[in-house]
Design a protein around this motif. Structure first.
Motif, PDB file in Angstrom:
ATOM      1  N   ASN A   1       0.817  -1.220   0.000  1.00 40.16           N
ATOM      2  CA  ASN A   1       0.000   0.000   0.000  1.00 40.16           C
ATOM      3  C   ASN A   1       0.846   1.263   0.000  1.00 40.16           C
ATOM      4  N   GLN A   2       2.018   1.210   0.609  1.00 44.51           N
ATOM      5  CA  GLN A   2       2.903   2.381   0.551  1.00 44.51           C
ATOM      6  C   GLN A   2       3.488   2.535  -0.855  1.00 44.51           C
ATOM      7  N   GLN A   3       3.768   1.410  -1.518  1.00 37.01           N
ATOM      8  CA  GLN A   3       4.195   1.481  -2.920  1.00 37.01           C
ATOM      9  C   GLN A   3       3.072   2.036  -3.795  1.00 37.01           C
ATOM     10  N   LEU A   4       1.834   1.619  -3.518  1.00 36.41           N
ATOM     11  CA  LEU A   4       0.679   2.131  -4.243  1.00 36.41           C
ATOM     12  C   LEU A   4       0.566   3.636  -4.105  1.00 36.41           C
ATOM     13  N   GLU A   5       0.734   4.124  -2.887  1.00 36.18           N
ATOM     14  CA  GLU A   5       0.652   5.565  -2.646  1.00 36.18           C
ATOM     15  C   GLU A   5       1.640   6.316  -3.534  1.00 36.18           C
ATOM     16  N   GLN A   6       2.845   5.798  -3.632  1.00 37.35           N
ATOM     17  CA  GLN A   6       3.864   6.441  -4.460  1.00 37.35           C
ATOM     18  C   GLN A   6       3.464   6.439  -5.935  1.00 37.35           C
ATOM     19  N   LEU A   7       2.969   5.308  -6.435  1.00 33.22           N
ATOM     20  CA  LEU A   7       2.618   5.210  -7.850  1.00 33.22           C
ATOM     21  C   LEU A   7       1.357   6.000  -8.179  1.00 33.22           C
TER      22      LEU A   7
ATOM     23  N   GLU B   1       0.682   8.897  -6.729  1.00 33.28           N
ATOM     24  CA  GLU B   1       1.199  10.257  -6.807  1.00 33.28           C
ATOM     25  C   GLU B   1       1.891  10.513  -8.141  1.00 33.28           C
ATOM     26  N   GLU B   2       2.495   9.468  -8.701  1.00 33.15           N
ATOM     27  CA  GLU B   2       3.177   9.600  -9.991  1.00 33.15           C
ATOM     28  C   GLU B   2       2.225   9.468 -11.170  1.00 33.15           C
ATOM     29  N   GLY B   3       0.940   9.182 -10.911  1.00 33.83           N
ATOM     30  CA  GLY B   3      -0.052   9.078 -11.979  1.00 33.83           C
ATOM     31  C   GLY B   3      -0.003   7.787 -12.754  1.00 33.83           C
ATOM     32  N   VAL B   4       0.619   6.769 -12.206  1.00 34.20           N
ATOM     33  CA  VAL B   4       0.715   5.466 -12.877  1.00 34.20           C
ATOM     34  C   VAL B   4      -0.536   4.638 -12.626  1.00 34.20           C
ATOM     35  N   ILE B   5      -1.018   4.639 -11.378  1.00 34.36           N
ATOM     36  CA  ILE B   5      -2.193   3.872 -10.980  1.00 34.36           C
ATOM     37  C   ILE B   5      -3.258   4.825 -10.460  1.00 34.36           C
ATOM     38  N   SER B   6      -4.482   4.643 -10.920  1.00 30.72           N
ATOM     39  CA  SER B   6      -5.572   5.506 -10.441  1.00 30.72           C
ATOM     40  C   SER B   6      -6.088   5.026  -9.098  1.00 30.72           C
ATOM     41  N   GLU B   7      -6.306   3.724  -8.988  1.00 25.70           N
ATOM     42  CA  GLU B   7      -6.760   3.117  -7.735  1.00 25.70           C
ATOM     43  C   GLU B   7      -6.443   1.630  -7.772  1.00 25.70           C
ATOM     44  N   MET B   8      -6.429   1.009  -6.597  1.00 23.61           N
ATOM     45  CA  MET B   8      -6.303  -0.444  -6.508  1.00 23.61           C
ATOM     46  C   MET B   8      -7.508  -0.962  -5.733  1.00 23.61           C
TER      47      MET B   8
ATOM     48  N   THR C   1       6.705  -5.780  -5.906  1.00 27.72           N
ATOM     49  CA  THR C   1       7.002  -6.067  -7.305  1.00 27.72           C
ATOM     50  C   THR C   1       5.776  -6.052  -8.215  1.00 27.72           C
ATOM     51  N   PRO C   2       4.611  -6.588  -7.822  1.00 24.22           N
ATOM     52  CA  PRO C   2       3.462  -6.537  -8.740  1.00 24.22           C
ATOM     53  C   PRO C   2       3.084  -5.123  -9.170  1.00 24.22           C
ATOM     54  N   LEU C   3       3.129  -4.167  -8.241  1.00 26.57           N
ATOM     55  CA  LEU C   3       2.770  -2.797  -8.612  1.00 26.57           C
ATOM     56  C   LEU C   3       3.848  -2.158  -9.482  1.00 26.57           C
ATOM     57  N   LEU C   4       5.093  -2.507  -9.241  1.00 20.24           N
ATOM     58  CA  LEU C   4       6.158  -2.004 -10.109  1.00 20.24           C
ATOM     59  C   LEU C   4       6.078  -2.659 -11.490  1.00 20.24           C
ATOM     60  N   ALA C   5       5.541  -3.878 -11.535  1.00 21.63           N
ATOM     61  CA  ALA C   5       5.275  -4.508 -12.829  1.00 21.63           C
ATOM     62  C   ALA C   5       4.188  -3.736 -13.572  1.00 21.63           C
TER      63      ALA C   5
ATOM     64  N   TRP D   1       4.916   0.916   9.480  1.00 29.69           N
ATOM     65  CA  TRP D   1       5.288  -0.461   9.807  1.00 29.69           C
ATOM     66  C   TRP D   1       5.416  -0.641  11.330  1.00 29.69           C
ATOM     67  N   GLN D   2       5.957   0.352  12.000  1.00 27.87           N
ATOM     68  CA  GLN D   2       6.077   0.279  13.448  1.00 27.87           C
ATOM     69  C   GLN D   2       4.706   0.252  14.127  1.00 27.87           C
ATOM     70  N   GLU D   3       3.794   1.063  13.620  1.00 27.17           N
ATOM     71  CA  GLU D   3       2.472   1.165  14.217  1.00 27.17           C
ATOM     72  C   GLU D   3       1.515   0.109  13.664  1.00 27.17           C
ATOM     73  N   ARG D   4       1.992  -0.683  12.709  1.00 27.07           N
ATOM     74  CA  ARG D   4       1.221  -1.766  12.104  1.00 27.07           C
ATOM     75  C   ARG D   4      -0.104  -1.229  11.565  1.00 27.07           C
ATOM     76  N   ILE D   5      -0.018  -0.195  10.768  1.00 25.46           N
ATOM     77  CA  ILE D   5      -1.210   0.423  10.180  1.00 25.46           C
ATOM     78  C   ILE D   5      -1.655  -0.427   8.985  1.00 25.46           C
ATOM     79  N   ILE D   6      -2.717  -1.197   9.170  1.00 24.54           N
ATOM     80  CA  ILE D   6      -3.218  -2.101   8.140  1.00 24.54           C
ATOM     81  C   ILE D   6      -4.326  -1.385   7.376  1.00 24.54           C
ATOM     82  N   PRO D   7      -4.141  -1.087   6.090  1.00 27.29           N
ATOM     83  CA  PRO D   7      -5.192  -0.385   5.321  1.00 27.29           C
ATOM     84  C   PRO D   7      -6.494  -1.172   5.277  1.00 27.29           C
TER      85      PRO D   7
END
Length: 411
Positions: free
Chosen positions: A122-128, A130-137, A345-349, A405-411
């Motif tokens: 989900n943190q990788q998703l947030e980055q992508l 912001e970059e306009g690669v993915i609209s939503e998951m 890796t799947p989101l970077l794919a 990750w420390q706070e174990r924030i599960i989306p």
């Protein structure tokens, strides 16, 4: 001890891949198999009777042995993008300058390994985003149920607005037809974590595999024990392919090198693990402990402490609870991994597909154990992380590090 090296011809990598490990961290719910396997152990601890012969392939074991020392393409600083050279898939037909909607059919987030990966994804998703690669998951969680996941995949297909499918199968055979139906849509399909019995996916992403785990761990024990020494093997449950291949490789190496190994199914229950080892220790010395996943590693160590016995030579996993107990006790240990960073890796794919780039048809990621020499570095790098966290999560450069990750924030 000198060990017999594995020999054999290079085989075809099996499309059936899975993974399994758990946590003894009581702050995290559930202790299912690491990849979210729906199978459950019955009747608590019992001496293992499954020989796993239907899962064993010498050719696949030989291939994964070779892959352990393979040269990976790409930057070592980003192992989630590395791969072993092989066939590539042309994705130019999917190239787009518009954000892609991703539909993710997930087996579950029912244990700490999957929760760690889910946070990273989900943190990788947030980055992508912001970059306009993915609209939503859009994600549907099967909660370790084959029928639910099949319905989830069919829902995405009928919905008709997915630009790309990501599927982390709950089990291999049962999910195969649903994956094939997703492929028939003509949209790119990314399978990761475990495989299915079809090669229709655009890419199949996974670390090297169960045999590699078994080889790494068994060779470590053989190198640190003497012929005739006894090893107690703690196995979560029967019938899970990657667990069976881990044990199949280890058992072969133990037999070849004169190590007496007795294996038990534990149900991933720390109390049963303690009982097994207590019973074994009352019958005689145990020089080694082998685990097909890190769940219960701390309980296993505590069994030796409770009996006032010397610590065994032991293999656990890269879960923080084991790394910390290993450091505290000074035992001779190894932390094999089933690389948790694969969740990026799947989101970077997807990013590469949107750019029309070639991607590996079978995307084999590095899978390297943590040694005693490296343990301190990983403990320092993951200081403040909960016990159920996995050291090789690979999210240090992502938004929200380290807090989410420390706070174990599960989306």
């Amino acid at each position: 001890m000198r060990r017999n090296r594995l020999t054999g011809v290079l085989g075809t990598v099996a499309l059936v891949a899975a993974l399994a490990a758990c946590s003894t961290d009581d702050s995290i719910d559930d202790t299912g198999a690491e990849g979210g396997e729906s199978a459950a152990a019955e009747g608590g601890a019992e001496e293992a009777e499954s020989d796993g012969s239907e899962f064993f392939s010498q050719a696949d074991m030989d291939e994964q042995d070779e892959q352990r020392s393979a040269t990976f393409e790409g930057d070592e600083a980003t192992p989630w993008l590395q791969y072993i050279d092989g066939p590539m898939t042309d994705t130019s037909e999917f190239a787009t300058d518009q954000p892609m909607k991703t539909c993710f059919a997930n087996a579950s987030i029912s244990n700490p390994w999957r929760q760690t990966g889910w946070i990273t994804m989900n943190q990788q998703l947030e980055q992508l985003q912001e970059e306009g690669v993915i609209s939503e998951m859009e994600t549907r969680d099967a909660e370790d149920n084959d029928d639910t996941q099949i319905a989830d995949i069919d829902y995405f297909i009928s919905e008709g607005n997915c630009d790309v499918f990501i599927i982390s199968p709950n089990s291999t055979a049962a999910i195969t037809p649903a994956v094939e139906r997703a492929c028939e849509t003509g949209k790119p399909v990314i399978v990761f974590d475990r495989g299915v019995q079809t090669d229709c996916a655009t890419t199949f992403i996974h670390p090297i595999g169960g045999y590699a785990w078994g080889i790494d761990t068994a060779e470590f024990l053989v190198d640190n024990l003497e012929e005739g020494d006894k090893v107690v093997a703690l196995r979560i449950l029967p019938g899970v392919d990657v667990l069976e291949t881990r044990w199949g490789a280890a058992e072969q190496i133990f037999e070849e090198n004169g190590i007496e190994a007795v294996d038990y199914f534990t149900g991933a229950d720390p109390a049963e693990i303690k009982k097994i080892l207590t019973d074994e220790l009352t019958q005689g010395e145990v020089q080694g402990v082998w685990m097909d996943a890190g769940d219960g590693a701390v309980a296993a160590i505590e069994a030796f402490e409770d009996q006032g016995m010397d610590y065994p030579v032991m293999t656990g996993e890269d879960e923080m609870s084991f790394l910390r107990k290993w450091e505290e006790t000074g035992l001779t240990g190894l932390a094999p991994v089933y690389s948790n960073f694969q969740w990026r890796t799947p989101l970077l794919a997807v990013q590469k597909i949107a750019a029309g780039e070639e991607i590996p048809t079978e995307w084999v990621l590095p899978q390297t154990p943590i040694t005693e020499e490296e343990r301190g570095d990983y403990l320092e790098a993951n200081d403040g992380m909960p016990d159920g966290h996995y050291a090789k999560f690979g999210g240090e450069d992502l938004p929200g590090y380290p807090d989410v990750w420390q706070e174990r924030i599960i989306p």
